[in-house]
Design a protein around this motif. Structure first.
Motif, short mmCIF file in Angstrom:
data_model
loop_
_atom_site.label_atom_id
_atom_site.label_comp_id
_atom_site.label_asym_id
_atom_site.label_seq_id
_atom_site.Cartn_x
_atom_site.Cartn_y
_atom_site.Cartn_z
N LYS A 134 -7.60 13.87 7.70
CA LYS A 134 -6.35 13.45 7.06
C LYS A 134 -6.51 12.00 6.61
O LYS A 134 -6.93 11.15 7.39
N LEU A 135 -6.16 11.79 5.36
CA LEU A 135 -6.35 10.47 4.77
C LEU A 135 -4.99 9.78 4.70
O LEU A 135 -4.05 10.33 4.12
N HIS A 136 -4.90 8.60 5.31
CA HIS A 136 -3.61 7.88 5.31
C HIS A 136 -3.78 6.60 4.51
O HIS A 136 -4.60 5.75 4.87
N LEU A 137 -3.02 6.48 3.45
CA LEU A 137 -3.11 5.26 2.64
C LEU A 137 -1.97 4.34 3.07
O LEU A 137 -0.79 4.68 2.92
N SER A 138 -2.36 3.18 3.60
CA SER A 138 -1.34 2.24 4.08
C SER A 138 -0.91 1.36 2.90
O SER A 138 -1.74 0.75 2.24
N LEU A 139 0.40 1.33 2.65
CA LEU A 139 0.90 0.54 1.51
C LEU A 139 0.64 -0.94 1.78
O LEU A 139 0.62 -1.39 2.93
N LEU A 140 0.44 -1.70 0.71
CA LEU A 140 0.19 -3.14 0.86
C LEU A 140 1.38 -3.78 1.55
O LEU A 140 2.53 -3.44 1.29
N LEU A 141 1.07 -4.72 2.42
CA LEU A 141 2.14 -5.38 3.20
C LEU A 141 2.85 -6.39 2.33
O LEU A 141 2.25 -7.00 1.44
N PRO A 142 4.15 -6.60 2.60
CA PRO A 142 4.85 -7.67 1.88
C PRO A 142 4.18 -9.00 2.23
O PRO A 142 3.70 -9.18 3.35
N THR A 143 4.14 -9.92 1.28
CA THR A 143 3.58 -11.25 1.57
C THR A 143 4.73 -12.26 1.55
O THR A 143 5.85 -11.91 1.20
N LYS A 144 4.39 -13.52 1.87
CA LYS A 144 5.44 -14.55 1.84
C LYS A 144 5.63 -15.09 0.42
O LYS A 144 6.49 -15.92 0.19
N SER A 145 4.78 -14.66 -0.50
CA SER A 145 4.87 -15.20 -1.86
C SER A 145 5.54 -14.19 -2.80
O SER A 145 4.98 -13.11 -3.04
N PRO A 146 6.71 -14.54 -3.33
CA PRO A 146 7.40 -13.62 -4.24
C PRO A 146 6.53 -13.30 -5.46
O PRO A 146 6.55 -12.20 -5.99
N HIS A 147 5.74 -14.29 -5.85
CA HIS A 147 4.85 -14.17 -6.99
C HIS A 147 3.85 -13.02 -6.76
O HIS A 147 3.66 -12.14 -7.59
N VAL A 148 3.22 -13.01 -5.55
CA VAL A 148 2.26 -11.95 -5.22
C VAL A 148 2.98 -10.62 -5.01
O VAL A 148 2.48 -9.55 -5.35
N ASN A 149 4.21 -10.71 -4.46
CA ASN A 149 4.94 -9.47 -4.16
C ASN A 149 5.25 -8.64 -5.39
O ASN A 149 5.39 -7.42 -5.29
N VAL A 150 5.36 -9.29 -6.53
CA VAL A 150 5.62 -8.53 -7.75
C VAL A 150 4.46 -7.55 -7.96
O VAL A 150 4.66 -6.36 -8.21
N ARG A 151 3.25 -8.06 -7.76
CA ARG A 151 2.08 -7.19 -7.94
C ARG A 151 1.96 -6.18 -6.80
O ARG A 151 1.52 -5.06 -6.99
N VAL A 152 2.33 -6.62 -5.59
CA VAL A 152 2.29 -5.70 -4.44
C VAL A 152 3.16 -4.49 -4.75
O VAL A 152 2.76 -3.35 -4.56
#
Ligand code: AKG
Ligand code: FE2
Length: 796
Positions: free
Chosen positions: A674-692
């Motif tokens: 079983k393959l589990h893809l873990s979603l990217l974690l939220p970061t402290k940077s709103p700028h990076v979070n847009v891409r997340v």
């Protein structure tokens, strides 16, 4: 403009002056001092240039100070100083007011349009006009302000843009500094590791010297003993033959006793020295492994070293281009390095970005073996004595065997219960004789990875007995272990078939031999034993048994007396088996998975989730399936390093393509995992979070279009805005949140992250619904949805 005469002047009562600025006015002189209400001048009066200029200069100075705009640019405004000439009515004071008051140098004079006589406005009662003129200059200043307003706003925009570029620039300097720090830390670690390796190597040298010395000491002793033994035997033989009277019965007995003692002592010595040798060998093996592991560690650190180097070079290259953008002439402009000294900035040449990742290419051959069908085969590992004991034990417990497939029987011993070919075999203590067998074969298999806790004895009743082609790929077998089988009795041939290519191989299993297969090889090869004489109809398919459905089935078998001992073969298959291996898990991920611990103690994922971690800083680093191993659950947590870097970052499309290739490879190799893809974690940077958010949406879409794949939802680690709160991040020792580190989880964050992973694995089989990710309110999922970037959320 009308000039009104409102009230009589009070300033010069001696010479009454009145002026009419109406067109009907004839002589200013004659009417001086009198009122001329309602009369209007035929054209606008002119205002003294000097007066206007001084007022405007002041206004512009204020404006200039406020906007901080260069003098030249702001002051040089067309038209403002040339209001006078064409409009007529007022002129510079060429003439004099008839009041003869010439006290004020800059006094305003009004000229009559008819007679050109000049007057002070107050002398002809024109105070209102003076005010009007002043107002006019204000209005004109305002209109001029409006004229330059677009330029001011443009300047403002440009300023803002430069400010954000500078901010961006500084941000990168910050990264550079952080990277430099981690570079230093890594280098210290590496040095430390090197010293450790040196120490271990020294220890190894000492040990091997010791073992040599030991052997050198023991061997001569043994030799002497053997010689003594031979001499004594010769002596006895010769004396027996001679039947000498000199040799009394008594002395012959004493010599025989001495001989027996020597024999015993010799055996003891031999046993001890061989056990010492074994111990030293196994010690050496352990140390070897440690050195190997350390060296591997060092290598992987060197790799990350390279990565840091390339990141720093990338940043430097980008700093170059930013500085060009901010200050095209080449100076560094307003951005300064941390020391504030611009001349210290050193730019190393940019590295060519590594676009062709070797990981993009599948390393798996589509045909042909990816690993050998078996690791080792050794003959004559079982002593005659032990073989006899084992046969006796098995023959007396014949009734305990369960018949399988009509021609063979099985008997299971082990720490945990075990499902095999549709029957459940309960836990049973391994008999002493079988434990002796383990001890007996272990020295022949020094590198074998097995923590044996079970033994399945299979009895092949005769030439017709067989086992169909199958793989030992049960979920309860330790994914990192080897499977060891000892053969006793009739010689048989083990056949192997490579599942992808149908290539065949075989191995003759001699009486008293042992062979070892890796658990991994079970994903690639099948094995089985054909009947010796003509094949009976074989309906057994070991790999297609639904273990939960079938029950134990006991098929009639011949009475023990009818079994010919010479035709019977017993195999003893040793495995590391436990029910919790059904949850075996490998976590392939970036630095946020680095501190996840497997084990049974507090702070670990616990006994029911055994497994290992593997390093994949980026999606392209996900290892090949063969290196991952036959785990039941494969968790992937990579991607943030592919997108957090502003430059040289791969497009989302390319990343999803890369991920797809990796997942295809893994699922093709391990169809049951079983393959589990873990979603990217939220970061402290709103700028990076847009891409997340963007990449997470694509991840969700990707997973829900595949089978046997699940999403690990980490939205709980974000706030309402989808940012990582500092409580889940890292802290300094004094408890201050580490603001510079925008991506790494601290203790609390890690705890939640582990819970998410665990939950996803334990809920296996439960179909996840994409609806779940549409969210309700107030959490990261909602932020993801509010972004509205994912095609998934627009689907019906
Ligand atoms: O008897 C053998 O050597 C093979 C046994 C076997 O493959 C099994 O029990 O799974
Ligand atoms: Fe097998």
């Amino acid at each position: 403009m009308k000039a009104e005469i409102n009230e009589p002047t009070k300033t010069k009562p001696t010479i009454p002056k009145r002026v009419s600025l109406s067109t009907s006015h004839n002589s200013a002189k004659g009417t001086a001092g009198s009122k001329s209400a309602g009369n209007t001048p035929s054209s606008s009066p002119l205002v003294s240039k000097d007066v206007l200029t001084s007022k405007n200069v002041q206004k512009r100075r204020n404006l200039k100070e406020e906007l901080n705009i260069d003098d030249e640019e702001v002051i040089n405004v067309d038209g403002l100083d040339e209001v006078t000439a064409s409009e007529g009515g007022l002129s510079t004071p060429k003439g004099q007011c008839p009041c003869f008051n010439t006290g004020s140098k800059n006094a305003l004079l009004i000229k009559c349009v008819k007679c050109t006589q000049a007057f002070h406005p107050t002398c002809v009662n024109l105070n209102g006009l003076t005010k009007a003129i002043e107002k006019r200059s204000e209005a004109e200043a305002f209109s001029d302000f409006l004229k330059i307003f677009p330029r001011i706003s443009q300047c403002n925009e440009e300023l803002k843009e430069s400010a954000s570029t500078v901010e961006f620039f500084n941000e990168h300097i910050k990264h550079l500094v952080i990277n430099e720090d981690s570079y230093k830390v890594q280098s210290q670690k590496l040095n430390h590791m090197e010293t450790e390796i040196k120490l271990i190597k020294q220890g190894m040298d000492r040990l091997s010297k010791l073992s040599q010395e030991k052997n050198e000491l023991e061997i001569p002793k043994l030799e002497i003993l053997k010689q003594m033994q031979v001499q004594l035997q010769d002596f006895i033989r010769s004396n027996d033959n001679k039947d000498s009277k000199e040799l009394s019965e008594c002395s012959a007995g004493a010599i025989k006793d001495a001989l027996a003692d020597i024999n015993r002592f010799g055996l003891l010595l031999e046993k001890n020295s061989s056990s010492i040798r074994l111990e030293i060998d196994s010690l050496k093996e352990v140390i070897h492994q440690q050195v190997h592991a350390k060296e591997e560690d060092k290598k992987s650190n060197e790799i990350s070293f390279d990565r840091i180097d390339s990141i720093i070079a990338d940043i430097n290259a980008q700093l170059h281009s930013i500085s060009d953008h901010v200050c095209p002439k080449g100076s560094l402009g307003v951005a300064v390095n941390v020391d504030g000294d611009r001349s210290d900035m050193q730019f190393s040449p940019p590295l060519t970005p590594n676009t062709a990742s070797p990981h993009l290419v599948s390393t798996l051959p589509t045909q042909g073996p990816a690993c050998d069908p078996y690791i080792k085969y050794v003959e004559d590992v079982v002593t005659d004595d032990l073989r006899e004991k084992l046969l006796q034990v098995l023959e007396t417990s014949s009734a305990d065997f369960t018949s399988v497939g009509g021609s063979r029987d099985v008997l299971y011993f082990g720490e945990h219960g075990y499902w095999y070919t549709g029957a459940y075999h309960k836990a049973r203590t391994i008999p002493l004789e079988i434990q002796d067998l383990i001890d007996c074969v272990r020295p022949s298999l020094p590198n074998t990875r097995s923590w044996i806790n079970s033994c399945l004895v299979t009895r092949y009743r005769g030439p017709n007995s067989h086992i169909p082609m199958h793989s030992d790929n049960e979920a309860s077998i330790d994914p990192e272990s080897d499977i060891i089988t000892v053969s006793i009795g009739q010689e048989r041939t083990l056949k192997f078939i490579h599942t992808a290519s149908s290539a065949e191989s075989s191995l003759t299993l001699k009486n008293g031999s042992v062979y070892v297969m890796s658990r991994l090889s079970q994903e690639i090869w099948k094995h089985g034993i054909d009947p010796l004489e003509g094949l009976n109809e074989d309906t057994e398919d070991l790999n297609n048994v639904d273990q939960d459905q079938l029950t134990d089935h006991d098929i009639e078998r011949p009475a023990d007396s009818l079994m010919n001992r010479d035709e019977v073969r017993y195999s003893f298959t040793f495995r590391h088996v436990a029910p919790f291996f059904k949850n075996s898990t490998v976590i392939v991920g970036d630095s946020n998975t680095k501190y996840i611990k497997f084990g049974k103690d507090a702070g670990t994922l616990g006994k029911w989730l055994p497994g290992k971690r593997m390093w994949a800083a980026k999606i392209g680093d996900i290892p090949s399936p063969k290196d991952i191993g036959p785990y039941r659950n494969i968790v992937i947590h990579s991607g943030i390093n592919d997108i957090r870097d502003d430059f040289n970052r791969a497009s989302n499309r390319a990343l999803i393509g890369q991920l797809k290739r990796k997942c295809d490879d893994i699922q093709k190799f391990y169809p049951n995992a079983k393959l589990h893809l873990s979603l990217l974690l939220p970061t402290k940077s709103p700028h990076v979070n847009v891409r997340v958010r963007e990449l997470n949406s694509l991840f969700i879409d990707f997973v829900f279009n595949r089978n046997n794949m699940f999403v690990i939802d980490n939205s709980v680690l974000g706030t309402q805005n989808g940012c990582m709160p500092s409580k889940y991040g890292r802290f300094l020792r004094n408890g201050t949140p580490l603001a510079n580190d925008v991506v790494h989880l601290g203790r609390e964050g890690l705890r939640l992250f582990c819970m998410n992973i665990k939950r996803c694995i334990v809920q296996r089989g439960e179909r996840q619904s994409v609806e779940r990710f549409r969210g309700r309110s107030g959490d990261y999922r909602d932020a993801l949805i509010r972004g509205g970037r994912s095609p998934i959320f627009h689907r019906s």
